[in-house]
Design a protein around this motif. Sequence first.
Motif, short mmCIF file in Angstrom:
data_model
loop_
_atom_site.label_atom_id
_atom_site.label_comp_id
_atom_site.label_asym_id
_atom_site.label_seq_id
_atom_site.Cartn_x
_atom_site.Cartn_y
_atom_site.Cartn_z
N ALA A 194 0.84 -1.21 0.00
CA ALA A 194 0.00 0.00 0.00
C ALA A 194 0.87 1.26 0.00
O ALA A 194 0.57 2.23 -0.69
N SER A 195 1.97 1.21 0.75
CA SER A 195 2.88 2.36 0.77
C SER A 195 3.58 2.54 -0.57
O SER A 195 3.78 3.67 -1.02
N LEU A 196 3.94 1.43 -1.21
CA LEU A 196 4.56 1.51 -2.54
C LEU A 196 3.60 2.16 -3.54
O LEU A 196 3.97 3.08 -4.28
N LEU A 197 2.36 1.70 -3.53
CA LEU A 197 1.36 2.27 -4.42
C LEU A 197 1.13 3.75 -4.11
O LEU A 197 1.06 4.59 -5.01
N GLY A 198 1.02 4.08 -2.83
CA GLY A 198 0.84 5.48 -2.43
C GLY A 198 2.00 6.36 -2.86
O GLY A 198 1.82 7.50 -3.29
N MET A 199 3.22 5.81 -2.76
CA MET A 199 4.38 6.58 -3.17
C MET A 199 4.41 6.79 -4.69
O MET A 199 4.70 7.89 -5.17
N ILE A 200 4.06 5.76 -5.45
CA ILE A 200 4.02 5.89 -6.91
C ILE A 200 2.97 6.91 -7.34
O ILE A 200 3.24 7.79 -8.16
N VAL A 201 1.79 6.81 -6.75
CA VAL A 201 0.73 7.77 -7.08
C VAL A 201 1.15 9.18 -6.65
O VAL A 201 0.92 10.15 -7.38
N GLY A 202 1.79 9.29 -5.49
CA GLY A 202 2.27 10.59 -5.03
C GLY A 202 3.28 11.20 -5.99
O GLY A 202 3.23 12.40 -6.29
N ILE A 203 4.21 10.38 -6.50
CA ILE A 203 5.20 10.86 -7.47
C ILE A 203 4.50 11.35 -8.74
O ILE A 203 4.86 12.41 -9.29
N VAL A 204 3.51 10.60 -9.19
CA VAL A 204 2.76 11.02 -10.38
C VAL A 204 2.10 12.37 -10.14
O VAL A 204 2.15 13.28 -10.98
N PHE A 205 1.50 12.56 -8.97
CA PHE A 205 0.84 13.83 -8.66
C PHE A 205 1.85 14.96 -8.49
O PHE A 205 1.54 16.11 -8.84
N GLY A 261 6.73 7.05 1.33
CA GLY A 261 8.13 6.66 1.20
C GLY A 261 8.73 6.32 2.56
O GLY A 261 9.47 5.34 2.69
N TYR A 262 8.41 7.10 3.58
CA TYR A 262 8.88 6.82 4.93
C TYR A 262 8.37 5.46 5.41
O TYR A 262 9.12 4.67 5.99
N ASN A 263 7.09 5.17 5.18
CA ASN A 263 6.54 3.87 5.58
C ASN A 263 7.15 2.73 4.79
O ASN A 263 7.31 1.62 5.31
N LEU A 264 7.48 2.97 3.54
CA LEU A 264 8.03 1.91 2.69
C LEU A 264 9.46 1.57 3.08
O LEU A 264 9.82 0.40 3.15
N PHE A 265 10.28 2.57 3.34
CA PHE A 265 11.71 2.34 3.54
C PHE A 265 12.14 2.32 5.00
O PHE A 265 13.28 1.99 5.30
N SER A 266 11.26 2.64 5.91
CA SER A 266 11.60 2.67 7.34
C SER A 266 11.08 1.41 8.02
O SER A 266 10.01 0.90 7.68
#
Length: 121
Positions: free
Chosen positions: A13-24, A55-60
């Motif tokens: 979910a964090s990966l998807l959120g980060m990808i969508v965030g980068i797109v935005f 990103g913090y949730n994904l990599f931390s």
Amino acid sequence: MFYRGRVRPSRPASLLGMIVGIVFVIIGFTMVMPTGGIFGVLWTVIAIAITGYHGYNLFSSQGAAEWEVDVRPDRPLNRSMEEASVDFEEKLRKLERLRREGLITEEEFKQKRDEVMRDKW
């Protein structure tokens, strides 16, 4: 009896959120900010915050909690419904046996049965 537990988004979910965030963020810098004025700046800042959070949730290893919940440590968290049903049935049968054998009074039986029923439902 309870303690506070933290719940964070899963890694997918964090990966998807980060990808969508980068797109935005890209949309914000290329399309919204040049024509949007304050709205474009706000859009981009929010998109950067969403990307940073995920990103913090994904990599931390710790991550940032999305919710806080009350947890009962005396109950296992991953019990199946069948196990819970068996425990429930065993408790009621044990109470009935104790009442029949005269080891607890009728009042104690009713009180404990009510406690078991509240836990189940």
